[in-house]
Write an enzyme that holds these catalytic residues in place. Structure first.
Site, PDB file in Angstrom:
ATOM      1  N   GLY A  58       0.810  -1.213   0.000  1.00 20.42           N
ATOM      2  CA  GLY A  58       0.000   0.000   0.000  1.00 20.42           C
ATOM      3  C   GLY A  58       0.841   1.261   0.000  1.00 20.42           C
ATOM      4  O   GLY A  58       0.416   2.301   0.507  1.00 20.42           O
TER       5      GLY A  58
ATOM      6  N   SER B 264       4.783  -5.621  -2.442  1.00 19.29           N
ATOM      7  CA  SER B 264       4.915  -4.199  -2.725  1.00 19.29           C
ATOM      8  C   SER B 264       5.670  -3.503  -1.591  1.00 19.29           C
ATOM      9  O   SER B 264       6.793  -3.883  -1.278  1.00 19.29           O
ATOM     10  CB  SER B 264       3.523  -3.590  -2.950  1.00 19.29           C
ATOM     11  OG  SER B 264       3.617  -2.295  -3.486  1.00 19.29           O
TER      12      SER B 264
END
Length: 509
Positions: free
Chosen positions: A128, A213
């Site tokens: 995120g 991520s």
């Protein structure tokens, strides 16, 4: 010796003890539930507490049994239009969870006591961009992972984000204490899991980090911040590394612009003194959250040479990091979802041909080539390394024609949570998920050799050792190719950057 009240609590929970649903931690007993007949679930267990812009510390000892039956609050989010659109395209998940600053909790899925105990442990770090994300998302539920595989426990946790996780406050600059609070939360979670997981059936000597991520970047940054660590035995990096193809403009000079932008917006002024910090400390979290979104202030992690280093690439080349085995990889078309989100927000339509070309080039620059460099540095330092490229495209995940194997599209297969979609999973998807889950578990069980048993060789760029997952030639397992072929364009990042600029100009104009 245990306090008397803990003995009394446990004595009155005899049945729970028999089924393993009451577990003792250093802060007191916790009680969970069965998420399925063979999987125990413990949700929202506090692993740390922290005031705003303070380092985490252990929670207080509790006198009562903590009921670990619901997810804890999510950390404060930065859900601007772009981030919200990403979540919609990634499956309409949303983040409809309660937010607060009291958010540092873990969730544990472990085998029932009738199954093998002292299991390997995978500790998940969500992505995120370090500005949004939470462990309370359906695709991160560990039940299916544990239900369908033996010798594994799954742990997820929350960490602080955006201005709350890395405020970039001039008043907090220190040579000895980091203001990357989200990374300090990771340190605290690792320590708590190491100290308590044995009572949940996990093996504290077999803990591996896995993240996607920004979560993968965090896992990799852990190895640079803790080169002599003994708690973590392996890392799995999904679409993220601390090593970049280019070092860019990283420096130890903190940019106070986003901090001052938000401070001015909430009435605390732009003078970086103690009064400004005190004012910011007193602002309600929702007011700060809204100011971050409305001003478009960007809060990146602070390059402080404590847990984020200005010379990460040099450290990687020199082997100055925690040398534990690594499984690392990317998706084939990482940038598809970001470009589509941008186009839908700006014009409402997409331009598939130019977007696909731009996505391919930017995916190389930001993900494929950086992962290649990271893998090469580990191989050069004799670290057992495995590398993959995820290529799967399935109708319940890539729900629009513009979305191929995009950023985060592999997560439902890793977790086996593709069944959260209303579109049925295909037989090939189910089989590939089973293979990928088995591979992640094999790595966790034995990071040095586990994947070899699946016919997946250690990575060498010049041998057929890069595993393509979901390749049409073998949609349910591994197709091996040479990393040097996948990375052939990485030798000229300047050319790639020039092509990227030209394609971006075409897309904008």
């Amino acid at each position: 010796m245990l306090p008397l009240h803990w003995f009394l609590i446990l004595a009155h929970s005899a049945y729970a003890q028999l089924d393993g649903l009451t577990v003792l931690t250093q802060q007191g007993p916790v009680s969970g539930t069965f998420s399925s007949p063979t999987v125990r679930q413990f949700l929202g267990v506090p692993f740390a507490t922290a005031g705003r812009w303070q380092a985490p510390r252990l929670p207080a000892v509790r006198k009562e049994v903590f009921k670990a039956t619901a997810f804890g609050d999510s950390c404060v989010q930065e859900l601007n239009a772009g981030n919200s659109e990403f979540l919609i395209l990634a499956g309409g998940l949303g983040l409809n969870t309660t937010e607060s600053e009291n958010c540092l909790t873990v969730n544990i899925w472990s085998p029932s006591v009738q199954r093998k105990q002292k299991t390997a442990v995978l500790l998940w770090i969500y992505g995120g961009s370090a500005v949004f994300g939470t462990s309370n998302i359906p695709i991160y539920v560990g039940n299916n992972f544990v239900r369908d595989n033996d010798d594994i426990t799954i742990v997820t946790f929350n960490y602080r984000l955006n201005i709350f996780g890395q405020p970039n406050a001039p008043q907090l600059v220190s040579n000895t204490t980091s203001q990357n609070f989200g990374l300090l939360d990771l340190d605290a979670a690792v320590a708590w899991v190491h100290d308590n997981i044995a009572n949940f059936g996990g093996d504290p000597d077999r803990i591996s980090l896995f993240g996607q991520s920004a979560g993968a970047v965090s896992a990799d940054q852990y190895t640079f911040a803790h080169p002599q660590d003994t708690k973590v035995k392996g890392i799995i990096l999904q679409s993220g590394t601390a090593t970049l193809l280019s070092t860019g403009n990283a420096s130890l000079t903190l940019d106070p612009t986003p901090w001052n932008t938000v401070a001015q917006a909430v009435g605390c002024g732009t003078v970086n003194n103690a009064a400004q910090l005190q004012c910011m400390q007193a602002v309600p979290f929702r007011t700060l959250e809204n100011a971050v979104i409305s001003t478009n202030a960007v809060f990146n992690r602070v390059v402080d040479n404590i847990n984020v280093f200005v010379d990460t690439n040099a450290r990687a080349a020199a082997g100055n990091f925690l040398k534990v085995p690594v499984l690392t990889g990317t998706t084939a078309n990482e940038i598809d979802i970001f470009l589509l989100a941008q186009e839908l927000l700006t014009s409402g339509v997409s331009t598939p041909t130019i977007s696909e070309m731009l996505s391919d080039v930017t995916t190389l620059l930001l993900f494929t080539c950086s992962t290649s460099l990271s893998a090469l540095n580990r191989v050069a330092n004799s670290v057992p390394t495995w590398r993959y490229q995820y290529q799967g495209v399935f109708p319940d995940i890539s729900t629009r024609p513009e979305l191929r194997a995009y950023h985060a599209s592999e997560i439902p297969l890793v977790y086996g949570t593709y069944n959260t979609s209303t579109i049925p999973a295909t037989p090939a998807e189910i089989a590939l998920s089973k293979f990928m889950q088995g591979a992640w578990v094999a790595f966790a069980r034995n990071p040095k050799q586990g994947l070899l048993s699946l016919g997946w060789p250690m990575y060498n760029p010049n041998t057929t050792s890069l595993a393509q997952l979901g390749n049409p030639a073998n949609a349910t397992g591994v197709t091996l190719t040479k990393g040097s072929l996948v990375d052939s364009a990485c030798a000229r990042p300047d050319v790639l950057a020039n092509i990227e600029a030209q394609l971006t100009s075409l897309l904008v104009n």
